[in-house]
Enzyme design. Sequence first.
Site, PDB file in Angstrom:
ATOM      1  N   GLU A  50     -49.011 -43.962 -80.920  1.00 49.93           N
ATOM      2  CA  GLU A  50     -48.040 -43.533 -79.909  1.00 49.93           C
ATOM      3  C   GLU A  50     -48.610 -43.660 -78.500  1.00 49.93           C
ATOM      4  OE1 GLU A  50     -44.941 -42.975 -80.282  1.00 49.93           O
ATOM      5  OE2 GLU A  50     -45.073 -43.285 -82.439  1.00 49.93           O
ATOM      6  N   CYS A 204     -30.663 -54.418 -79.989  1.00 50.77           N
ATOM      7  CA  CYS A 204     -30.076 -53.831 -78.784  1.00 50.77           C
ATOM      8  C   CYS A 204     -31.016 -54.072 -77.604  1.00 50.77           C
ATOM      9  CB  CYS A 204     -29.827 -52.334 -78.981  1.00 50.77           C
ATOM     10  SG  CYS A 204     -28.741 -51.619 -77.723  1.00 50.77           S
ATOM     11  N   CYS A 220     -20.058 -48.423 -81.424  1.00 50.67           N
ATOM     12  CA  CYS A 220     -20.684 -48.531 -80.108  1.00 50.67           C
ATOM     13  C   CYS A 220     -19.647 -48.736 -79.019  1.00 50.67           C
ATOM     14  CB  CYS A 220     -21.690 -49.686 -80.096  1.00 50.67           C
ATOM     15  SG  CYS A 220     -22.539 -49.860 -78.511  1.00 50.67           S
TER      16      CYS A 220
END
Length: 371
Positions: A50, A204, A220
């Site tokens: 992360e 996306c 969407c």
Amino acid sequence: MAGTDPALGRAMPADSGSIAVRLFPWYTRNGRHHLPWRHTDDDYALWLAEIMLQQTRVETALDYYRRFLEKFPAWKNLASASLDEVLALWSGLGYYARARNAHMASKLVITDWNGLFPDTLESAMLLPGVGRSTAAAVLASAYGQSQAILDANARRVLFRVHGLQGNPRAPAQEKTLWRLAEQETPNPAHDYNQAIQDLGALVCLSRRPKCTVCPLMGICRGSQGTAGKIFPQVSSGPEKQRRPKRYGIFLLVMDGKGKVFLERRPEQGVWGGLWCLPMIYEEAILPTPEDLAERADLIAQRFGAVLGAGEILSFRQHVFSHFILEFAILPAFLPAELQVSDHLSHGRLWALGEARDLGLPSPIRRILEGL
DNA sequence: TAATCGTGGTC
DNA sequence: TGACCAAGATT
């Protein structure tokens, strides 16, 4: 449920939790399941991933991640390392505060958290370099908690699916986006978090999103009436401000044995903690000949070195996130009988072979490799 | 709130 | 080639 409103004949906005159901089948088939951090439940390895992935492309981080994990496989290994060792492995990855914070965080995990990543959002965010999204991602991945993330991918997907307006990266949208993120996040959240990130990275897209193959097409609001229509682009940010330009001169002091003088940069500021050629000039304007004469005196005083040919090599460019550095290199020679002044405690001579293993800024590494 | 903090790829 | 962008956090 979200779906087609027969009266209007168009897609309705997504309801709470409606994304996950549509996302999972797509994720199973199309997800980036090969990523190494998808095959561990180790809190340290997941936290490290992360941190490394903050503002960094997956492809860029991969090699660094493997090398880092090999050298520092667990909290205790990182905690007992020197900052120099850590920065050396981070060298080239950028945003070096992450490395310094990660080093400190590992020490805190050992001393304050019994060698385990804290298991609540509040406590995890006490670790330096761990914000809400990073904390949530680790808690979901390592401990199976239901924690919503809000990284650039999730932000962009949620923004479009829910038909929000404006700039998805604007801080003003924070509250709304976090609320939506929490609404959509199932329990457990791990697979969903990974899936929405993959959707953002593979479908996306910020530019030219692939709406025709998107599993969220039906719900969407951004893709209403797609079929050939131009997808509404996500605006890239507030008014673009030009990157200011700065001019710098690096001093390349070498002695007769081919050793090069490097000094450690202060921990605050650009390239914090890294080893760098001395920067003898850094201004918003080009150095004048008078400037350079002054600097030459400085060099004589500080190093006892003499300017080589006295020639400044041509300017090169290095682009930072918030300014452009045009820099030149001024070679200088340190005669064998002279010593670098003792008061330069933050710098020393290094053999080129040694310097290669230091934490160096990218442009400095390129310079040294070219010698 | 807005600035700061890297780097390399892409168009 | 300049502008945009990428698994954000910190001050």
